[in-house]
Write an enzyme that holds these catalytic residues in place. Structure first.
Site, short mmCIF file in Angstrom:
data_model
loop_
_atom_site.label_atom_id
_atom_site.label_comp_id
_atom_site.label_asym_id
_atom_site.label_seq_id
_atom_site.Cartn_x
_atom_site.Cartn_y
_atom_site.Cartn_z
CE LYS A 167 -4.37 -1.25 0.21
NZ LYS A 167 -5.48 -0.60 -0.48
CB SER A 171 -0.84 -8.02 -1.24
OG SER A 171 -1.74 -8.84 -0.52
C1 LIG Z 1 -2.65 -7.02 2.29
C2 LIG Z 1 -3.60 -6.54 1.25
N1 LIG Z 1 -3.69 -7.22 0.10
C3 LIG Z 1 -4.52 -6.86 -0.88
C4 LIG Z 1 -5.35 -5.76 -0.74
C5 LIG Z 1 -6.29 -5.41 -1.87
O1 LIG Z 1 -5.88 -4.27 -2.55
P1 LIG Z 1 -6.89 -3.54 -3.54
O2 LIG Z 1 -7.99 -2.96 -2.67
O3 LIG Z 1 -6.09 -2.51 -4.23
O4 LIG Z 1 -7.44 -4.59 -4.44
C6 LIG Z 1 -5.31 -5.00 0.44
C7 LIG Z 1 -6.18 -3.83 0.61
O5 LIG Z 1 -6.37 -3.33 1.69
C8 LIG Z 1 -4.41 -5.40 1.45
O6 LIG Z 1 -4.32 -4.71 2.61
#
Ligand SMILES: Cc1ncc(COP(=O)(O)O)c(C=O)c1O
Length: 291
Positions: A25, A276
């Site tokens: 993020k 992510s």
């Molecule tokens: C760890 C994590 N992965 C994935 C996402 C998803 O991202 P997006 O909302 O851009 O699809 C988030 C969103 O908060 C997140 O915190």
């Protein structure tokens, strides 16, 4: 990129869990703040989030030396409030239903710039640098797996990967309990599932629905979306801890879970799974590490 031979000879992971705030993020928050006109930025920035976006905006605002306010629900985990405050942001706690309204009101009164979590071209562009780095580091990549919540990360990654390596396939991954993006793509219009339904998934970053902007990106650039079960997500968090030595939050584990459990729905070849984030609830990790 980190090879993941324990899961498959053709798998690499992109561990955004190792970013300074523990998630990707930071990229979108930083780029959106960097792109503001300097006089607007100087007045400060504001966001509402109970999760990783809060820390991203706080981190980036501190880097630019500008004031930062984050509106959080009063039920937010104390550890998340503390982490956001430790990055220098002022946290305003409100009843969950009032978050957007309180943020808009403060932004109007104080002149703060609003930094949205995914529904903004600069945020999408920032998240897309994950895709640029994947294509640069593994120029022969065949398949990229990316989590989908609001779709900002997937929009940016798919755009970047398709620009640099058009022959690569990009697949989204989401929890079956929050499979609204898959349904939206199939229907060709925004389908929003009730929050009572999406809030049942343990992957708290993936409960959000797409926006018109992210749906347009994903319709044009994704090759498909696969969904994974709660059990698959949780056991993958455990395997990542034991075998990759990575602390991964449930939202961050869905792509590796998709690779392990949905191979029949995915193309073969050199695959990169985006991890992510790593901000797991500390109470959850010990139980999962042995799953
Ligand atoms: C760890 C994590 N992965 C994935 C996402 C998803 O991202 P997006 O909302 O851009 O699809 C988030 C969103 O908060 C997140 O915190």
């Amino acid at each position: 990129l980190v090879p993941a031979p324990w899961a498959g000879k053709d798998l690499w992971v992109k561990p955004e869990s190792l970013q300074p705030i523990g998630s990707f993020k930071l990229r979108g928050g930083y780029y959106a703040i960097a792109s503001l006109p300097p006089e607007h930025r100087a007045a400060g920035v504001i966001a509402h989030s109970s999760g990783n976006h809060a820390q991203a905006v706080a981190y980036a605002a501190r880097a630019f030396g500008v004031p930062c306010v984050v509106v959080m629900p009063e039920v937010a985990l104390p550890a998340k409030v503390a982490a956001t405050e430790a990055l220098g942001a002022k946290v305003v706690l409100v009843p969950p239903a009032q978050r957007a309204e309180v943020m808009a009101d403060l932004a109007r009164r104080e002149g703060y710039a609003v930094i949205p979590p995914f529904d903004h071209p600069d945020v999408i562009a920032g998240q897309g640098t994950v895709g640029l780095e994947i294509a640069e580091d593994l120029s022969t990549v065949d398949v990229v797996l990316v989590p989908v919540g609001g779709g900002g990360l997937a929009s940016g990654v798919a755009s970047a990967v398709k620009a640099l390596r058009p022959e690569a396939k990009v697949f989204g991954v989401e929890p079956a309990l929050a499979g609204d993006a898959r349904e939206s793509l199939a229907a060709g219009r925004l389908v929003v599932w009730p929050t009572e339904q999406t809030y049942r998934t343990v992957a708290d970053g993936l409960r959000t629905a797409l926006s018109e902007l992210t749906l347009a990106h994903l319709s044009a650039r994704l090759d498909g979306i696969v969904t994974v079960s709660e059990e698959e997500i949780l056991s993958t968090v455990g395997r990542l801890a034991r075998e990759a030595h990575l602390v991964v939050e449930p939202s961050g584990a869905v792509c590796v879970a998709g690779y392990l459990h949905r191979r029949d729905e995915l193309p073969p070849g050199r695959t990169v799974a985006v991890i992510s984030g790593g901000n797991i609830d500390p109470a959850l990790l010990p139980a999962l590490a042995s799953l």
